[in-house]
Design an enzyme around this catalytic site. Structure first.
Site, PDB file in Angstrom:
ATOM      1  CG  ASP A 478      -2.060   0.937   1.166  1.00  0.00           C
ATOM      2  OD1 ASP A 478      -2.742   1.133   2.196  1.00  0.00           O
ATOM      3  OD2 ASP A 478      -2.285   1.504   0.071  1.00  0.00           O
ATOM      4  CG  ASP A 583      -7.643   4.144   0.775  1.00  0.00           C
ATOM      5  OD1 ASP A 583      -7.630   2.905   0.748  1.00  0.00           O
ATOM      6  OD2 ASP A 583      -6.673   4.835   1.106  1.00  0.00           O
ATOM      7  CG  ASP A1421      37.810 -26.591 -50.786  1.00  0.00           C
ATOM      8  OD1 ASP A1421      36.583 -26.788 -50.745  1.00  0.00           O
ATOM      9  OD2 ASP A1421      38.371 -25.976 -51.714  1.00  0.00           O
ATOM     10  CD  GLU A1424      32.310 -30.892 -50.963  1.00  0.00           C
ATOM     11  OE1 GLU A1424      32.348 -29.779 -50.398  1.00  0.00           O
ATOM     12  OE2 GLU A1424      33.261 -31.364 -51.618  1.00  0.00           O
ATOM     13  CG  ASP A1526      34.237 -23.380 -55.109  1.00  0.00           C
ATOM     14  OD1 ASP A1526      34.753 -22.803 -54.129  1.00  0.00           O
ATOM     15  OD2 ASP A1526      34.571 -24.511 -55.480  1.00  0.00           O
TER      16      ASP A1526
END
Length: 1855
Positions: A478, A583, A1421, A1424, A1526
């Site tokens: 309060d 109040d 490089d 893959e 690339d």
């Protein structure tokens, strides 16, 4: 002659006429423009002189540049603004990722109002979501206070709304902004009315409104819910005052709703905490006037009022979920005087068996009204403790009050601790501010609840310690406006413009005798708090106290929900606290006022609200208290509270009749608590309202201003008597079916939509239940502990269609995390009626995750509104005995009793009427009165039956025949046949995806599929039936993480390739709250799976407590569905047919919740957002140029989908490394087809895109942390051809002082392109070693390339050792596979990096070569793996491994001789440690990365190195960076690089980039310059060029080119501390570095913004990507943005829009987002030198004049600096109050000894809204020569500071 004269005269006349025709209208128009006062109507005037201190006259008015004219309209201002007043857009708005921004300049010639004009403003418009618009106007050059995000944190989306409900336009001169609703064209915001002002302490903006129906703004004592638009001003500034007049009250809520018409509503939040006035006028329009901060607006577009509340609370925080007991009745009084009196009252109430849950202790329980004390005389600590324990033993609770103030008394623990911890609010001079409040000591001090951690710790300790003495259950806070019983402080306040600003809003107490100011009954405005001056944060005081108290209670009650009740509130307080309306007074007029108050707080995001029942102040009366008790029983927060010295008013304070009636209404409340509690659950999870305005459900009530009635949720209407002496009530009956709650009778349907008079004697409150709803109830008791174990029941109120629905939320009533952990029951009720037979389905939808200890059951069901007479009923197919079946023919209510329907179960209840009898009527009678013979009667009867039969069934037959159009009726078709007949083209899933064989009907049907032509292009003609796949063999069984089941292949489905797996195992694991794992594998035989050595997703040990998802399945055919709990959106649904699991063909499809799909890789995706038009992407790692749609270097079967609803995002990983196709289709849906492994899915639930990335990288590995030098510019070329040329290039670069950190050695440094060798002719081992040493001496680094292919030459060490250690990949016959790559020898061999011994071999080679050439990182490089011949020198065996029956659409699959999978790579039947190459091919690069990381740990045991890998897989980002391969020097590829980077951000890679200027082909000057500009902001920034093409390094062209590249690289280097910090965040939290705009601004969903990107959340890069362009179309995200170069704010009107930015050839547009602090460092030629340079900060203020940021700093390379915390971590937080900005630099971690003693020497503050005149750092005045303010740009630059980065500091700038 005469003719000539005549001709001349005529010609002259014509000229005159033409002249007048052209110029007279222009002149008249211009006159009209120049004299606006003659054209502005009275109703359209906006007040230019709202000042309350002076009486306006024409002289004063015109001195302001305004117009003066008397008005005929009452209330219209005489002094009003002209049209041409305000600002103009100074430059073309620029796009941001969320919208647009613009700079405004003040119009010339406008007089200054108070002498502190902000001349340059920034306008930022953000299209945040489809239904939320954000726009902000702030000082473009100087930081201003903004509401801190710690106070109100509205999450900022990452991307612009895709389909906003609104559109934003602007006018340039004078500037105005206009917002329209797209669907209707209605303008909801229009500031084109003049008067736009932005001074330091006076900000004003006006807007027209689309209607007069305005609701909201608070906190005030509004008499009505609907606002009065007749020139009414409401002031907002938190204040301690009773709500008896129209002054400013406890809370500050600058938020309103406007209903545009009966269909649409919008709302607006003005996020500003300064004192303000809002004036409403009948135009209709409103004007905001505030005395600080910025204009920060959030607009919500509903379109319904209820939508608005949900959208608003989604932004600011959902309403808090109270404990169940908090919904019970509560009793309080200030000044019971003694504990004995409290006990007496409690006994009275409990003896009367009044429902009663909570007793309060007001300040009279305290010792001298001091927090955390007990009055030992009147209460006694032990006595009070015993009393509370006794309450608990009886099932009741006790709540204590705590005020904000702390009595200043040495020895008083809260004060002493507060002094020690320095947590009190300070005066301007730095002393603790002292005031007077309740504590009965000379003065009080004020905790600074904005101090966050410090004050939270202090407050928590006190609360926790006191709870150890008095076991209270919750806290009532309060006086926290904050209240002060003396003005300002005990010593007053300094007379200055902070305490007494030039414009003083109409606050209560603005005049204090002969003084004027803001500080009446509160503290001085120039007091200091952590968030800023009290001037700015005053209205946040109670809010900050609520937040701190909320967090303290988490410590006091770690497992249980408690409750906070706060008087002072602000925007979003409802997420932490309830609120009572203050109040109030025991006056009849205040009784109706409480309802608008509750309804407004419902709009403000508060569910838990109410007014003090019977009134707080003054003596109530019996009648008033009884009526108030009736309506108060239905306040969400129901408390009777009374002030001292007034008559008692608790429920037993009057007479037995009074007591009995209060008991009755409270028992109704308690009976309905399950319904009310469920409404709170809905509010907490969805943002719906509990106490609901009638308008929200019934828009036809618009304008009726219904605020003397209200609803609980959508379905329970409360119509109280609110006036003295009345025994009737005028009640509006909304247009629906309604039932009287008490009598259960239906309300007359003729009353719908009308106002009628209802009887309401003194003991009655009218309550009505809405048809169409089911309300759960529970028998009441004296408190909730006992009521919660009582039997439950259902009230079913049928609507006009005899339907109803509802739900029940039930948990243990108090567990803090029950909702989050899903430990609750959620039962849904659905009632339907067919042919008079009613069916109630009760379904438990939450999986019954809460074990109800009381075995609660629905024992009674009341069904209201039956239209047929029921005669029997069944529960779960068991007849209900007649004794439990009661039907009231008068009320038409059926009551079923004696039921036993567990609330945790699923049930069906059915009620049926009598079977209808055939009755034939003649002449209107039901029987013949004339006797006829039996034969005639029989004949007539038969005839009648025939007629009736034909009348009934012939039309049905004919209609059905017409409808079927020749089709078979559905009841004669199988599900497959119905599907074939009805399927839409887009819902077909391709059954013949084979690329080698054309589909035909015969082949199609041989697969058991359907063949049917399609009208939709690309839709398959051969598609799966729904009954295709597998079925569950048995009921699933539980596991510790979820469940598993066996699936068996359905019979009769033809085999596809002849290798079906008939028995499958399904495993579902709830791994974390946000991660779900689903795996389908062979139940009987092991199959290849991605090894944990490759990707190790840690499996938890237990199931999560509150998963964000739920999983369901269908049995036959089997399918699995996954839903997001919060929205119910299905994120995965395989119920589309085609599920196949063969040995080499696995297929599963899923519907998607939206078309917004991102990810899958690696490919050259042209756009970030996927094309869903039957597009197939193949994944299988491949060496290829990124020029088309083929599979590329990496394999990432991972995607993100943004769900549209609430912009939630999820992502899905298919952890499978086999070759696969993924097909996207417009359903939307996708299909996976993979040729091996298992179906191993991980789903991540975000809910934001950034969350998704963080969760994904948590699973697969956080992005690698590169060394600092790796963030520098890098230069490479294949084909330098000699060390001399490399040196020459380096010299050119260094001579030009070009930033350069890294040089590369491509394969031309090698001898015959062989790893670990040096070409002695062109490079020379020693020459190269010396060159690298020289680079190191000059602060640079050298990286070498290594390929996996090892030249097969005896005597070549890598080959020899590899043979000896048996590390190379083998053929099926165990011979080493031989191929050809770069080594210029007969053949190459391929290391098997999946073999542990290979890593040791590789490490030895790398380490040995490092001894010769001291390289700094490795570039790997061709991994893959690439092979220049197909398979091997000896070819590949013709088998189903090399050439599987289904070959995905890989590049090379159509090569000569159908080469299958091994084109340009290895044979698939080659053997590796992890498995056949067929399975692990796409893991090759990943395994090489792992081995390389291990090698570099040996070579650089202390330091971080760097790996750059071309081939990647899931999890590679934790070890390596990645460049995009690339690429080619082509303009389109410059753009394509951005989607590539953004996708790899999703994949968990932070260190990515594209080769700058392109790798292949010749670049051009323009292309290379533009690419250098964007490439400077790639995280990995490397210029790389291929053999034989023109040079393209930065000094390759002309001086202008070189200078521009140097300029952009210096920007990069300047920002490296910021970028490095982003990498730290990525490495530790999984956030993205290169960030899609979508991630920060989700309202951009669907906009596909991939030509711009962000660094982190705050730095926007907008490059030119097209040839010949000198402008760029840029999206300006909906935020405040600044031009990086000059700090100018982007125009506010551009937020959330796409705009055209100027961008000459030497310019890249860069913008800094408001709200962020970016650390920088002066650049140098490389990072070794730049890291020694002075640092600084860019402070970009947001709309609240706030900003935050951080700096991570270590030595830049130590491998373990993060794990060992050997770093500096400094956080920045900027706030502004009253124009005073404060930058807090807080050192959080300081375990690194900075050898350079780095310091922040310069600070740039962008976006100031007041002109700063002085500044200090750490209390030291900054000299004039180090203080530089640009009024044009509104940027303040502070220099010469010397603030060590390892320490904490405070910098302050003042106006």
């Amino acid at each position: 002659m005469a003719n000539k004269v005549l001709i001349a005269l005529v010609s002259a006349a014509v000229v005159v006429v033409v002249f007048l025709a052209i110029f007279l209208p222009v002149y008249l128009t211009q006159r009209a423009k120049d004299e606006p006062s003659t054209t502005i109507k009275d109703i359209d005037r906006f007040d230019c002189y709202p000042d309350l201190d002076l009486k306006v006259n024409s002289t004063l008015c015109e001195k302001r540049g305004c117009s003066w004219r008397s008005a005929s309209l009452a209330g219209a201002p005489q002094c009003f603004y002209p049209d041409n007043y305000g600002y103009q857009i100074s430059e073309q708005p620029t796009g941001t990722n969320l919208g647009w921004e613009a700079r405004l300049t003040r119009l010339e010639g406008i007089p200054s109002r108070y002498g502190a004009d902000i001349n340059t403003l920034k306008v930022e418009v953000e299209f945040q979501t489809d239904y939320r618009l954000h726009f902000k106007i702030s000082d473009a050059d100087n930081a201003r206070f903004e509401v801190p995000s710690d106070a109100v944190n509205i999450p900022r989306p990452t991307s612009k709304a895709s389909n906003p409900m609104y559109e934003v336009t602007y006018t340039q001169n004078p500037f105005s902004i206009k917002v329209k609703r797209k669907s209707t064209g209605v303008t909801v915001f229009d500031s084109s009315v003049g008067g736009f002002t932005f001074e330091d302490q006076f900000l004003q903006i006006s807007t027209k409104l689309p209607s007069k129906y305005v609701y909201g703004f608070g906190e005030h004592n509004h008499r009505r819910f609907l606002h009065d638009m007749d020139y009414k001003t409401w002031t907002m500034f938190t204040r301690d005052v009773a709500p008896v007049d129209e002054w400013n009250l406890y809370g500050h809520h600058p938020y309103h709703m406007c209903v545009e018409d009966r269909e649409n509503a919008h709302s607006i939040l003005f996020l500003n905490s300064n004192a303000m006035d809002v004036t409403l006028q009948p135009t209709p329009a409103l004007t905001y006037r505030t005395i600080g901060g910025v204009f920060d607006f959030y607009m919500f577009f509903g379109p319904t009022p209820e939508n608005l509340v949900s959208q608003y609370t989604e932004a600011i925080g959902r309403p808090v979920m109270p404990p169940y007991w908090a919904l019970g009745f509560q009793l309080s009084r200030w000044n019971y005087l003694s504990l004995d009196r409290v006990k007496e009252v409690v006994k009275e109430v409990t003896d009367a068996e009044i429902p009663f849950d909570v007793q309060y202790g007001d300040i009279d329980y305290m010792d001298r009204w001091m927090d955390f004390t007990v009055d030992e005389t009147t209460y006694g600590t032990q006595n009070l403790s015993d009393f509370v324990d006794d309450l608990h033993s009886k099932g009741m609770r006790y709540i204590i009050i705590l005020d904000h103030c702390i009595g200043k008394e040495v020895g008083y623990e809260p004060y002493d601790l507060g002094l020690t911890q320095d947590i009190f609010v300070k005066t301007k001079a730095g002393a603790n501010l002292e005031g007077e409040v309740w504590p009965a000591v000379p003065s009080s001090v004020y905790p600074d609840f904005t101090l966050s951690d410090d004050v939270t710790a202090w407050w928590t300790q006190l609360c926790d310690d006191f709870h150890g003495k008095i076991a209270y259950d919750a806290l009532w806070i309060d006086m926290n406006e904050p209240s002060n019983f003396v003005p300002g402080s005990t010593t007053g306040c300094e007379e200055n413009k902070i305490n007494n600003p030039p414009y003083l809003p109409n606050i209560l107490g603005r005049m204090m005798g002969d003084k004027r100011g803001l500080y009446d009954k509160t503290i001085c405005m120039d007091a200091k708090q952590s968030w800023g001056d009290h001037y700015d944060v005053h209205s946040l005081y109670g809010h900050s106290m609520s937040q701190v108290t909320f967090n303290a209670l988490k410590t006091v009650f770690p497992t249980k929900r408690s409750m906070v009740l706060s008087r002072s509130t602000y925007v979003s307080s409802g997420a932490y606290t309830g609120h009572w309306l203050g109040d109030n007074q025991s006056q009849w007029r205040q009784l109706p006022w409480s309802i608008p108050g509750m309804l407004e707080f419902s709009l403000f995001g508060f569910a838990y609200t109410g007014s003090d029942i019977c009134g707080f102040w003054f003596a109530t009366t019996r009648e008033m208290c009884l009526r108030w008790s009736q309506v108060g029983a239905f306040y969400p927060f129901a408390r009777n509270h009374n002030a001292k010295d007034f008559i008692p008013q608790h429920p037993t304070a009057f007479d037995p009749e009074f007591t009995a009636n209060v008991k009755m209404v409270l028992e109704i409340r308690y009976k309905l608590l399950p319904f009310l509690y469920t409404l709170f659950y809905e509010a907490n999870t969805k943002g719906t309202t509990v106490a609901r305005p009638v308008l929200h459900e019934f828009p036809e009530a618009l304008g009726m201003n219904i605020d003397r009635q209200f609803l609980w949720g959508p379905s329970f209407l409360i119509s109280p008597v609110l006036d003295e002496g009345m025994t009737t009530v005028e009640a509006y009956i909304p247009d629906a079916r309604w039932y009287d709650y008490h009598t259960r009778k239906e309300v007359d349907s003729n009353l719908r939509g009308t106002t009628t008079t209802l009887e309401a004697d003194l003991l009655t409150i009218n309550l009505h239940v809405r048809g169409g709803y089911v309300l759960p109830f529970q028998e009441p008791a004296t408190n909730t502990v006992y009521s919660r174990v009582k039997p439950m029941g259902l009230i079913i109120a049928l609507d006009d269609d005899l339907k109803a629905k509802g739900n029940l939320f039930w948990d243990d009533g108090e567990s803090r995390d029950s909702i989050k952990d899903e430990k609750f029951i959620l039962a849904e009720f659905d009632v339907t009626t067919q042919n008079g037979v009613g069916t109630l389905n009760i379904i438990e939808t939450n999986g019954n995750k809460y074990t109800d200890p009381d075995s609660l059951a629905f024992q009674t069901i009341q069904i209201m509104g039956l239209t047929t007479v029921p005669t029997k009923a069944k529960e779960n197919n068991v007849a209900i005995p007649p004794s439990n079946f009661q039907y009231d023919a008068d009320t038409k209510v059926l009551e079923l009793t004696g039921l036993d329907l567990l609330i945790s179960g699923t049930h069906t209840v059915v009620w049926e009427p009598r079977k209808p009898k055939l009755t034939i009527c003649f002449g209107g009678r039901t029987s013949l009165l004339i006797m006829v013979n039996k034969a005639l009667v029989a004949s007539v009867t038969i005839a009648a039956v025939v007629v009736v039969f034909l009348a009934v069934f012939l039309p049905v037959y004919l209609t059905q025949t017409s409808k079927d159009d020749g089709k078979e009726p559905s009841e004669y078709l199988t599900p497959d046949q119905q599907f074939y007949r009805d399927v839409n083209d887009e819902d077909r899933f391709d059954c013949f995806s084979d690329l080698d064989t054309p589909a035909s009907q015969k082949l199609c049907e041989a697969r058991g599929c359907f063949w049917k032509p399609a009208t939709l292009a690309k839709a398959p003609v051969c598609f799966y039936p729904p009954t295709y796949g597998y079925q569950m063999a048995a009921k699933p069984t539980d596991t510790n993480l979820g469940w598993e089941a066996r699936l068996t292949r359905m019979k009769g489905i033809p085999s596809r390739y002849g290798a079906d797996v008939n028995n499958l195992k399904l495993e579902v694991e709830f791994q974390t709250d946000y991660r779900l794992h689903i795996k389908i594998s062979d139940a009987d035989n092991a199959r290849y799976e991605v090894p944990s050595d490759a990707v190790n997703i840690v499996k938890p040990t237990k199931k999560p407590s509150n998963p964000m998802y739920e999983v369901s399945y269908k049995h036959d055919p089997f399918s699995i569905q996954v839903r997001r709990k919060t929205t119910g959106v299905k994120v995965f649904d395989s119920s589309v047919g085609g599920f196949t699991f063969e040995d080499q063909f696995l297929q599963i499809s899923t519907k998607l919740p939206s078309k917004y799909v991102y990810g899958f890789g690696e490919h050259n995706h042209r756009r970030f957002l996927h094309d869903m038009d039957y597009k197939t992407w193949t994944m299988f790692t491949r060496d290829a140029f990124p020029i088309d749609d083929s599979n590329l270097y990496g394999q990432h079967p991972y995607y993100m989908c943004v769900e549209e609803r609430e912009n939630n995002a999820h992502s899905v990983l298919l952890l499978n490394s086999n070759a696969m196709d993924v097909s996207l289709q417009p359903t939307p849906a996708l299909t996976y087809r993979t040729i091996g492994g298992v179906l191993d899915f991980y789903l991540f639930f975000g809910p934001t895109p950034e969350n998704v990335v963080s969760q994904y990288t948590e699973a697969i590995g956080r992005p690698v942390m590169p060394p600092y030098w790796a963030l520098g510019f890098q230069l490479s070329r294949w084909g330098y051809n000699s060390i001399d040329r490399v040196k020459e290039v380096v010299k050119q670069m260094t001579d030009a002082q070009m930033p350069l950190d890294v040089m590369y050695g491509d394969i031309d440094y090698m001898d015959r392109s062989m790893d670990f060798t040096v070409n002695e002719s062109s490079y020379g081992m020693q020459n190269l070693a010396d060159f690298v040493d020289d680079l190191h001496d000059n602060g640079m680094k050298y990286i070498i390339i290594l390929d996996p292919g090892i030249g097969g030459e005896i005597g070549y060490e890598p080959y020899d050792k590899g043979l000896a250690q048996d590390v190379f990949v083998k053929m099926e016959n165990d011979e080493i596979l031989k191929g050809m790559v770069w080594p210029n020898v007969t053949f190459s061999v391929f290391p098997d990096f999946t073999e542990p011994d290979t890593a040791a071999w590789w490490t030895e080679l790398c380490d040995g070569f490092h001894d010769k050439i001291a390289y700094d990182g490795l570039w790997i490089d061709m991994n893959e793996p690439s092979n220049f011949i197909n398979g091997s020198f000896s070819g590949c065996e013709d088998n189903n491994i090399n050439i599987p029956p289904y070959v995905p659409n890989i590049l090379g699959r159509t090569a000569a001789n159908r080469l299958g999978l091994f084109t340009r790579t290895l044979c698939m039947d080659a053997k590796q440690s992890w498995g056949k190459h067929y399975d692990v091919h796409s893991l090759y690069g990943h395994s090489m990365t792992l081995a390389t990381a291990q090698a570099l740990e040996t070579i650089f045991p202390r330091d971080r190195s760097m790996i750059l890998s071309r081939s990647t897989f899931v999890g590679s980002g934790a070890y390596t960076g990645h460049w995009l391969g690339d690429n080619q020097s082509l303009w389109p590829q410059m753009h394509w690089g951005i989607p590539g980077m953004l996708e790899f951000s999703l994949f968990g890679f932070a260190f990515t980039g594209s080769d700058i200027c392109g790798f292949m082909f010749n670049t051009t000057r323009e292309m290379c310059l533009r690419w250098s500009q964007v490439g400077a902001f790639y995280p990995f920034a490397r210029n790389h060029n291929a053999l034989s093409f023109t040079p393209q390094h930065p000094t390759s062209f002309d001086d202008e080119f070189t200078a521009n590249v140097k300029m952009v690289l210096e920007i990069r280097y300047r920002l490296l501390p910021f970028l490095y910090t982003l990498f730290y965040e990525a490495n530790t939290k999984g956030t993205t570095v290169t960030r899609p705009v979508l991630h920060e601004f989700p309202m951009t969903l669907g906009m596909n913004i991939d030509r711009q990107f962000l660094w982190g959340p705050s730095f926007l890069i907008t490059p030119v990507l097209d040839e010949g362009m000198t402008t760029v179309d840029a999206y300006i995200p909906n935020a405040r943005w600044y031009n990086y170069y000059d700090g100018m704010e982007v125009a506010f009107s551009l937020r959330g829009t796409t705009t055209t930015l100027e961008a000459d050839l030497l310019t890249i547009n860069l913008h800094v987002r408001g709200g962020y602090v970016l650390p920088f460092q002066e650049p140098a030629q490389n990072t070794v030198y730049s890291r020694k340079n002075s640092m600084g900060l860019i402070v970009a203020l947001d709309d609240y004049l706030k900003a935050s940021g951080n700096l991570f700093w270590d030595d830049g390379e130590s491998r373990d600096s993060i794990s060992e915390q050997k770093f500096i971590l400094t956080e920045f937080n900027v706030t502004t109050e009253n124009g005073v900005g404060t930058l807090n630099i807080q050192n959080k971690v300081n375990q690194y000894s900075d050898p350079d003693s780095l310091a922040f020497g310069t600070i740039q503050i962008m976006g100031l809204t007041t002109v700063p005149t002085k500044a200090t750092y750490n209390g030291i005045q900054i000299s004039a020569e180090n203080f530089d303010y640009s009024p044009t740009n509104k940027v303040l630059t502070l220099k010469g500071l010397g603030l060590l980065i390892s320490q904490s500091h405070t910098v302050v700038w003042e106006p």
